[in-house]
Write an enzyme that holds these catalytic residues in place. Structure first.
Site, short mmCIF file in Angstrom:
data_model
loop_
_atom_site.label_atom_id
_atom_site.label_comp_id
_atom_site.label_asym_id
_atom_site.label_seq_id
_atom_site.Cartn_x
_atom_site.Cartn_y
_atom_site.Cartn_z
N THR A 273 0.86 -1.00 -0.12
CA THR A 273 0.11 0.09 0.02
C THR A 273 0.81 1.23 0.13
OG1 THR A 273 -0.09 0.12 2.34
CG2 THR A 273 -1.77 -1.07 1.30
N ASP A 274 0.36 2.36 -0.53
CA ASP A 274 0.93 3.70 -0.22
C ASP A 274 0.58 3.79 1.46
OD1 ASP A 274 1.94 6.18 -0.23
OD2 ASP A 274 0.75 6.90 -1.96
N TRP A 275 1.37 4.71 2.12
CA TRP A 275 1.40 4.88 3.83
C TRP A 275 0.10 5.28 4.12
CZ3 TRP A 275 5.12 2.50 1.74
CH2 TRP A 275 6.27 2.12 2.25
N PHE A 276 -0.52 4.16 4.93
CA PHE A 276 -1.63 4.47 5.48
C PHE A 276 -3.06 4.15 4.49
CE2 PHE A 276 1.16 7.12 8.11
CZ PHE A 276 0.86 6.38 9.22
N GLY A 277 -3.06 3.68 3.24
CA GLY A 277 -3.79 3.49 2.16
C GLY A 277 -4.74 2.56 2.54
#
Length: 765
Positions: A273-277
């Site tokens: 994921t993108d960060w916190f996605g």
């Protein structure tokens, strides 16, 4: 002899199994390691270890606590199975880590290379690969394992805050440049993560925005670049994007992360994921989004409970765990590489200085450039001349040792810069910058662009004295943007002070028969049509990294011949863009939005964005509607001139080859970008007038020298996606192949017959 063999076997068994009989990664098979893992260990492995400054569920951008300080994330270690942490680090313009460390007198600066838009503007895959190679060497020697780059989302709209990280409005340019970047970085046996998969085309409410897009536009425009990059470079990882796509988070879409990416394209790596996605860890695991970064409270419990309740099959979790382990065993850290913390920064500074000159685009020139030998004294106007912008902000930034200003660059190549102007500007910038940037305790503040002071417009009397003392004037116009926020509409146009500065300097210097050059130190498209006729030359220098001032000075002096071409259209007016009707113009909204289920009401272009233009992005739209532009896609001038001979064409097997000889007919050595556009025969589907299908850049040609360029297009790449058939369709008939110096400078056209084909695919998205 037998005794020796027995000892060796015993030692090998100990290594393979560990002191307690546990299989060890790298010695036992990955399948055996997975089989030995507990459910809890599996759940931990697919979640990152968090970030410094992260508090529970709070999405705070920070840095890893250990290993490589300032890196974006790490994987979870399981020592009993020989599984170490590996390091994931930003970003597209160079490695982003902390430059200093507590209790350590050493420095860990990285090289800030040119931004993605500039690299793409070189149209030179070999050059971009060499830049990637230099970046990869820093990743390796600073102890990171995967670089979270490149970023190749489409320039759907000029105001997207992260366009500086991205490459183009065209998927072929985006895909080819990204593939070259990946090949270069991965030569160093470190990984890349192509991002953001997919349709992350605005920063406003990026975590809550639903991109509503037709299947045809998704496949032809927004996924095509990723497909090219995956097939031509096999990146180690892919990073899923934040946004929804047609009602489903991209990181939770099995159609996107598995069916298309893996089954259709053959991707063999890991997805993170993108960060916190995303929101639903179980849905992400099921979709094939193998790793959740940087790790959030609750994700571990959700995955464990998902398996226990039967909502998540353990076989699906095992599949993701296996992919994470496959990444780890390829990493330098797992292999025990003894990184030096001493990459060759001096050599890389030379790489960035030279590469930047090839992506700068000469927009206007009436003979002012390159400077004649008689020019010695330069009047330097504009705040940005003295405070040069190396690149954008956010995860695309690089902690570098220095940034060369244009002031310094001009001095380094032998010009005398007006001392009184220098003294004035340095004081003016210091005072005015403090006024427009109040002190803030916000830990996120350093991730946003600084407010830039208004331009100073000198009075006529002061200008007259400056004219008398100098041979030429340079005005630098600056723009910056970054992650989390889209650009404002006012940022697209020149301010009244910037306009008055150009007008007054041009009037004063022209009255004395002297030239004026405007340098654009920008990360994205700005308005040029209303003022470009005023100066004698306009150089789009983009944001050229830490050596930017030197690179610009090299071009101005003629040490380098500009050969960059635009990878996007510069419109006459912002509203001429089709997507301007469906983009969050000047909308204030927090960066971390609510999920669709939490919304009481939906705001257009914030909670959802209709991609009503379909496939008509960029030049496809301007051509379709016959709209005048300030500068067309593919445009760029040179200090020399090129002549194209009549091309030849042949269709062999399942591809068409177009060959053309290009000759340098001017007085400077230079390179030319040859572009191949294709027009399809009329069929049942609505199609663009022409589409870029291939390109190449010549080697440096001396005056009178020629090169024969051959461009190849596969029949499959001539297809369009027919939603009614759920298939890629190549119409049979006569195709027109246009050789051009830009999308609106077609030199010649040849035609070839192509057989039709229909390739069924899954009806998705």
């Amino acid at each position: 002899m037998k005794h020796t063999i027995l000892l060796t076997m015993s030692a090998a068994a100990m290594v393979a199994c560990g002191p307690k009989g546990d299989p060890q990664l790298g010695h036992a098979s990955i399948d055996k390691v997975v089989a030995a893992m507990t459910l809890e260990e599996k759940a931990h492995l697919v979640i990152g270890t968090g970030m410094a400054g992260t508090d529970g569920e709070a999405p705070v951008v920070g840095a890893t606590r250990n290993l490589v300080p300032g890196a974006a994330g790490t994987t979870y270690p399981i020592p009993r199975l020989g599984i170490p942490s590996i390091v994931l680090a930003d970003g597209p313009a160079g490695l982003r880590i902390n430059p200093t460390r507590e209790g350590d007198s050493n420095t860990y600066y990285c090289t800030h290379f040119p931004i993605g838009t500039l690299l793409a503007s070189t149209w030179d895959q070999e050059l971009v690969e060499s830049v990637g190679d230099a970046i990869g060497e820093e990743v390796l020697e600073y102890g990171a394992d995967v670089l979270l780059a490149p970023a190749l989302n489409i320039h759907r709209n000029p105001l997207c805050g992260r366009n500086f990280e991205y490459y183009s409005e065209d998927p072929v340019v985006s895909g080819k440049i990204a593939a070259a970047y990946v090949r270069g970085v991965q030569k160093n046996n470190v990984g890349t993560s192509i991002k953001h998969f997919a349709l992350n085309n605005q920063e406003t409410n990026r975590m809550g925005n639903d991109a509503r897009v037709s299947p045809r536009a998704i496949r032809e425009i927004y996924l095509k670049g990723f497909e090219i990059a995956v097939k031509e470079s096999q990146p180690w990882t892919v990073m899923s994007s934040y946004n929804y796509l047609n009602g489903v988070y991209t990181s939770e879409s099995k159609e996107l992360q598995t069916t298309i990416l893996r089954d259709d394209w053959g991707f063999e790596g890991m997805v993170m994921t993108d960060w916190f996605g995303g929101k639903d860890a179980v849905a992400q695991m099921y979709a094939g989004n193998d790793m959740l970064q940087p790790g959030r409270a609750g994700q571990f419990e959700d995955i464990v409970e998902g398996v226990k309740s039967g909502r998540l099959a353990e076989a699906d979790l095992d599949r993701n765990v296996r992919r994470v382990l496959e990444l780890i065993v390829k990493s330098p850290r797992f292999k025990g590489y003894e990184y030096s913390n001493k990459p060759d920064l001096k050599a890389h500074a030379a790489v960035t200085r030279q590469s930047a000159t090839e992506g700068m685009v000469l927009l206007e020139n009436n003979g002012a450039l390159p400077f004649s030998p008689e020019i010695k004294n330069v009047a330097l106007f504009g705040n940005t001349s003295y405070d040069f912008i190396a690149g954008g902000t956010g995860s695309g930034n690089v902690n570098r040792a220095y940034t060369v200003s244009l002031l310094e660059g001009l001095g380094n190549v032998g010009y005398n810069v007006d001392e009184s102007l220098k003294t004035f500007y340095e004081k003016y910038i210091e005072v005015e910058t403090a006024k427009v940037n109040p002190k803030s305790d916000d830990p996120m503040a350093h991730f946003f662009p600084k407010n830039r002071p208004a331009e100073y417009v000198p009075e006529a009397k002061a200008l007259a004295g400056t004219v008398n003392k100098n041979d030429v004037a340079i005005i630098t116009i600056g723009r910056n943007s970054g992650e989390f926020l889209d650009r404002k509409l006012a940022d697209f146009s020149l301010s009244k002070e910037e306009t008055r500065l150009i007008e007054s300097v041009c009037e004063a210097f022209h009255a004395a028969g002297k030239k004026v050059v405007v340098v654009l130190n920008i990360g994205g498209v700005i308005e040029t049509a209303s003022w470009k006729h005023l100066p004698d030359a306009v150089l789009c220098a983009w944001q050229a990294g830490q050596e930017g001032g030197n690179s610009v000075a090299d071009v101005l002096k003629g040490n380098a011949c500009p050969s960059g071409k635009l990878t996007m259209t510069f419109p006459v007016a912002y509203g001429d863009h089709a997507s301007s009707r469906n983009f969050p113009i000047d909308l204030e909204f927090g960066m971390f939005g609510k999920t669709m289920n939490e919304k009481k009401e939906s705001v257009r272009n914030v909670d959802y964005t209709e991609y009503e233009e379909g496939i008509y992005v960029g030049y496809r739209w301007f051509d379709k509607e016959n709209i005048s532009v300030s500068y067309p896609f593919g445009y760029g001038l040179s200090y020399t001139s090129f002549v194209y001979d009549e091309p030849s064409v042949k269709h062999t097997g399942k591809k068409t080859e177009v060959t053309v000889k290009v000759t340098n007919t001017g007085n400077f050595a230079g390179k030319e970008v040859v572009q191949l556009y294709v027009s399809a025969p009329k069929g049942a589907m609505d199609k663009p007038l022409k589409e870029l299908k291939a390109f190449a850049k010549t080697r440096e040609l001396k005056p009178g020298e020629s090169e024969v360029v051959t461009l190849s297009v596969a029949d499959a790449d001539l297809s369009s996606f027919d939603e009614s058939k759920g298939a890629w369709v190549t119409d049979a008939g006569e195709y027109a192949f246009h050789i051009g110096a830009s999308s609106r400078d077609i030199k010649s056209t040849v035609r070839a017959e192509v057989k039709g084909s229909v390739t069924k695919v899954n009806e998705l998205l």
